[in-house]
Design an enzyme around this catalytic site. Structure first.
Site, short mmCIF file in Angstrom:
data_model
loop_
_atom_site.label_atom_id
_atom_site.label_comp_id
_atom_site.label_asym_id
_atom_site.label_seq_id
_atom_site.Cartn_x
_atom_site.Cartn_y
_atom_site.Cartn_z
N SER A 217 -3.69 9.42 0.19
CA SER A 217 -4.69 9.27 1.25
C SER A 217 -4.79 10.56 2.05
CB SER A 217 -4.30 8.13 2.19
OG SER A 217 -5.13 8.10 3.34
N TYR A 230 1.41 3.81 7.87
CA TYR A 230 0.60 4.02 6.67
C TYR A 230 0.56 5.50 6.30
CZ TYR A 230 -3.51 3.66 3.57
OH TYR A 230 -4.37 3.72 2.51
#
Length: 322
Positions: A217, A230
């Site tokens: 990501s 995250y």
């Protein structure tokens, strides 16, 4: 040395240029800056309908529906007769990857948590491409589930050629003090342990020329203040990718990662509040989130030995101009 009249003339020239730019800026007004559309078809742009879903999120309930089938993408046998395993393949990026892998000639096994309706729709889309699709319900955070899933897949297909680690848990925590140990543990167990478990179970069934592709990501590169846990796991996935690639070179297995920016998937309505969902992706240079079908070709590229046989240990950002 310039005279006073010369410097005054220079200042007047600069003011003249300034007035010209000011006038042009005013003439442009404050109208909406449109999203960049550079694909084969026009993609949705914010604002989206306000919506919020309970975890883990359902693609069938997302509005507008994520675009995954890439109708203008033509397959060319890049993965002919391969066997691919995709975790989180029932929806979002995973669904689009499954469809394009099938279009390139691969059979597909989808590992999913609980979204049966989404999984069945993905299975139908893969079979529409003329390839077999197996659905395996499992929690990748648990080693026993990963072991059983891989065993069942190998029993059905005989081997694994491509593993796509894509399943993820994400939910924001605006105040760092609100990030509970349970929340933190769930994120790490899904996003890091899940990748570790699946890779370790799959590698013994992979031959030279096989590939592992991890979903990282942009948050693993830049961080996100509301996604501390995250972001941490996605940075870990990038490091895992680089380290595992070196470890598996002697086995002839390539390991790479795709690092997406914002993508329109069920992950977002099940994370953000409805108001934030409506503006999702608007702050990117392209002024919109990606659609899953805009990410999937990157996975095809990294899975195919015709395209990327000399690429391993790389993180491929697909981030919309960041």
């Amino acid at each position: 040395m310039q005279t006073k009249s010369q410097t005054s003339a220079e200042a007047a020239k600069q003011r003249h240029i300034q007035r010209g730019i000011d006038a042009k800026d005013k003439s442009k007004g404050n109208g909406k800056t449109h999203a960049m559309q550079a694909g084969a078809r026009t993609y949705p742009e914010p604002p989206f309908p306000k919506q919020h879903q309970p975890k883990p999120g359902h693609e069938w309930a997302v509005e507008p529906a994520p675009l995954y089938d890439a109708p203008y993408y033509l397959g060319s046998k890049k993965l002919q007769d391969k066997v691919a395993v995709i975790t989180g393949g029932d929806s979002g990026i995973g669904r689009s990857v499954a469809v394009l892998f099938a279009r390139e000639g691969s059979d597909v096994a989808i590992v999913y948590l609980a979204e049966g309706k989404d999984a069945e729709e993905t299975k139908a889309a893969v079979e529409k491409e003329g390839r077999r699709c197996m659905l395996v319900k499992a929690n990748v955070a648990k080693r026993v589930d990963c072991h059983s899933a891989v065993a069942d897949i190998v029993k059905e297909f005989g081997r694994i050629d491509v593993l796509v680690n894509n399943a993820a848990f994400q939910i924001h925590s605006t105040d760092f003090s609100d990030l509970t140990e349970e929340h933190f543990d769930t994120t790490l167990k899904t996003n890091l342990y899940g990748y570790f478990h699946m890779a370790q179970e799959a590698v013994p069934h992979m031959k030279p020329g096989s590939a592992i592709i991890n979903t990282g990501s942009v948050t693993g590169i830049d961080g996100s203040k509301e996604l501390v846990d995250y972001s941490m796991t996605k940075g870990g996935i990038h490091a895992f990718t680089r380290a595992l690639s070196g470890n598996l070179i002697d086995k002839g297995i390539r390991v790479n990662a795709v690092a997406p920016g914002p993508v329109w998937t069920p992950l977002n309505p099940s994370d953000k509040e409805a108001d934030d969902v409506s503006k999702f992706g608007a702050d990117t240079p392209m002024k919109r989130p990606a659609q899953p079908e805009e990410l999937a070709p990157a996975y095809v590229f990294l899975a195919s030995s015709q395209c990327s046989s000399y690429i391993t240990g790389e993180i491929l950002p697909v981030v919309g101009g960041y």
